[in-house]
Design an enzyme around this catalytic site. Sequence first.
Site: not given
Length: 322
Positions: A116, A140, A144
């Site tokens: 991402s 988050y 990643k």
Amino acid sequence: MHILVIGGAGYIGSHVVKALLNRGMNVTVFDNLSTGTKINLFDNADFIEGDILKYEQILFAMKQNVDGIVLLAGKKAVGESMENPMKYAFNNINGVVNVLNAMVESGVNKAIFSSSAAVYGVPQYSPMDEEHPVNPMSFYGFTKHETERLLKWYDELKGIKFVSLRYFNAVGYDEQGDVKGLEENPQNLLPIVMEAAIGKRDKVKIFGNDYETRDGTCIRDYIHVTDLGSAHALALELLEKGGASQILNLGTSQGSSVLEMITKTQEVIGRPVPYEFAPRRAGDPAVVTAKADKAREILGWEAQHSDLDNIIRSTWNVYNKQ
Ligand code: UDP
């Protein structure tokens, strides 16, 4: 090639499955159906219900004569990751370790990973290339980036070749209408705009109209999921030909503002979309856009479905049937 698509019943996963089938690959979907849905499965792909957190289950799937994997399974709500990092550590890191160990144990050595733009954090410049410093602002984004670091080590130590695809804002639906599953409680802009258009919610709250952008609202790089799907197919073909591991941005470098998304939606669907201005959302940078030249050079990839009209029309076709 036989590809195990982990998380293949989800929104992006199902579009990836379609792209791989279109390129003549054999596909098995592995999904725990927590956010994915059976509605998104294709008749000509096999399905194994299972969870990456259960090592025996992912190992069993990996042993079905698999040549490569696409790893999409994971949690993806930025806000939730800040409130419940444990859940994200468990799903997005422990789960990944299980997948990588199962690959080693069963001799599978090609992986495409859904990463991402969140790995970059606040842009120091835009469009961002892959050399832009990595400094995730959310847990988050951290998970990643940690996965990318794990992939690098498993490449060096165990010969797993990988392509990590850093998606910018994934939007749109299959234009043939083959993917119909809608996300429950969407957190992203376009599904929220669609829900306001069909009356499922009162209005869209635009988070901030005092940014230093052309209309004061935030600018993002919206990329159609069909274009994301084709990049996965090309990335698998690259690794099949013996290509080296890569980290690649996927975006258009064309930014659209929140207001432009709403105005364009009204124009395309011919209905009003009620909205109001609300305070800024914490942690939102003004502009996030991708430089995706590397994906073009290395994969021969082009975004072909990502004009706003196409994005909105294909999404509306699914929401309008609700
Ligand atoms: N946004 C908004 N209202 C919403 C949801 C999103 O104004 O209800 C804005 C958000 O501030 C951002 C853009 O829309 O500028 C895209 O947000 P999204 O959550 O879809 O993706 P992000 O860019 O945060 O990954």
